[in-house]
Design an enzyme around this catalytic site. Structure first.
Site, PDB file in Angstrom:
ATOM      1  N   LEU A  39       0.823  -1.218   0.000  1.00  0.00           N
ATOM      2  CA  LEU A  39       0.000   0.000   0.000  1.00  0.00           C
ATOM      3  C   LEU A  39       0.852   1.260   0.000  1.00  0.00           C
ATOM      4  CD1 LEU A  39      -2.752  -1.114   2.542  1.00  0.00           C
ATOM      5  CD2 LEU A  39      -2.748  -1.355   0.061  1.00  0.00           C
ATOM      6  N   HIS A  62      -3.369   4.416  -2.358  1.00  0.00           N
ATOM      7  CA  HIS A  62      -4.376   3.573  -1.692  1.00  0.00           C
ATOM      8  C   HIS A  62      -5.014   4.325  -0.524  1.00  0.00           C
ATOM      9  CE1 HIS A  62      -1.753   0.240  -3.385  1.00  0.00           C
ATOM     10  NE2 HIS A  62      -2.939  -0.071  -3.854  1.00  0.00           N
ATOM     11  N   ASP A  88      -5.375   3.126 -13.136  1.00  0.00           N
ATOM     12  CA  ASP A  88      -5.821   1.967 -13.912  1.00  0.00           C
ATOM     13  C   ASP A  88      -7.164   2.322 -14.558  1.00  0.00           C
ATOM     14  OD1 ASP A  88      -3.790  -0.175 -13.071  1.00  0.00           O
ATOM     15  OD2 ASP A  88      -4.426   0.698 -11.187  1.00  0.00           O
ATOM     16  N   GLN A 108      -9.123  -0.532 -16.166  1.00  0.00           N
ATOM     17  CA  GLN A 108      -9.682  -1.427 -15.141  1.00  0.00           C
ATOM     18  C   GLN A 108     -10.944  -0.806 -14.541  1.00  0.00           C
ATOM     19  OE1 GLN A 108      -7.530  -3.745 -11.952  1.00  0.00           O
ATOM     20  NE2 GLN A 108      -7.891  -1.894 -10.773  1.00  0.00           N
TER      21      GLN A 108
END
Ligand code: PAF
Length: 281
Positions: free
Chosen positions: A33, A37, A150, A153
């Site tokens: 992390l 995050h 991302d 994603q």
């Protein structure tokens, strides 16, 4: 923070919150992390009464076994980070919990899945979709948070969550950058000191592309970015694409098109990094 390694006790704990109409925010991760995050956890805490994080290095989303073996694992540090960030629940399953048997289902994402990461990392998004849908089914979150780094994603998860009627709102959180512009990524810890010094050139290339696109075609911009990296042989550019940031349609000209992102994937030594920048924002 409560830590659960199996599904049933986690669901029992979550049920108490659901019965009291508490909103559940979910941040799925593969650990190692970093501040990016933490920004997802913070967003979840601001918008939900309960925040659940999962840490699971999902083997079936790696198209390259070396990348899987070398994926950084820092679980004790991760737990400390999550405690400090105010995460309420950590789900930390092992392979046998997530995959009592190998999954056979195959996802197809149409135009969202055939380019960029989908093209260069065969099977990657199928693995992501399987693990994320399993995690959504286990946690049943009201909201789930993904990093904009991302981008593909995020769009794929948002699409299948809608297609499969998951009761979860899928959110993207802006990219978190180091002071020198490098997008935060769990893979950054694998860079040598020399590579780490070179790494901010990836963000510089995106900024350069953004400027070039004001006057040049996408093809000319791609060529100039290739030249930009030529003096640094440790870089190997995999792709630089300009896409519609909602549909991921690849565009060849930015003219009159305001809804775009420039996306890059590049190897620095054997570490593959991705980044993107919204144009005109
Ligand atoms: O972005 C990641 O860390 C992973 O792809 C995810 C969403 C946790 C699924 O394994």
């Amino acid at each position: 923070m409560e830590v659960f390694k199996s599904i049933e006790p986690l669901q029992q704990a979550l049920q108490k919150f659901k019965c009291n109409n508490k909103r559940i925010g979910f941040v799925p991760t593969m650990g190692a992390l970093h501040k990016g995050h933490i920004s997802l956890i913070e967003k979840s805490r601001a918008e939900n009464e309960v925040t659940v994080c999962s840490i699971y290095v999902n083997p079936i989303q790696f198209n390259n076994s070396e990348d899987f073996k070398k994926y950084p694992k820092t679980i004790e540090k991760d737990i400390e980070i999550l405690e400090k960030a105010g995460c309420d629940i950590l789900f930390l399953p092992e392979d046998k919990v997530m995959y009592p048997e190998p999954p056979k289902v195959k996802f197809e994402f149409g135009a969202l899945g055939n380019i960029m990461e989908g093209k260069f990392r065969e099977g990657h998004f199928n693995g992501v979709a399987i693990v994320v849908s399993k995690l959504f089914n286990i946690v049943k979150p009201d909201n789930a948070y993904f990093g904009q780094k991302d981008l593909q994603q995020y769009l794929i998860v948002r699409q299948f969550a809608k297609d499969l009627s998951f009761n979860t709102n899928v959110h993207a959180v802006p990219i978190f950058r180091e002071e020198d512009g490098l997008a935060m990524s769990s893979r950054n810890v694998r860079l040598s000191a020399g590579q780490r010094e070179l790494a901010p050139k990836i963000f510089l290339a995106l900024l350069l592309a953004k400027t070039l696109l004001l006057t040049k075609t996408v093809k000319e911009t791609q060529e100039e970015i290739q030249h930009f990296f030529t003096p640094y042989p440790e870089f190997k550019l995999e792709y630089l694409e300009v896409v519609n940031k909602e549909t991921l349609e690849i565009v060849s000209s930015v003219k009159d098109n305001k809804n775009l992102a420039v996306c890059i994937a590049i190897y620095l030594g054997d570490v593959r990094l991705i980044d993107n920048l919204f144009l005109f924002s």
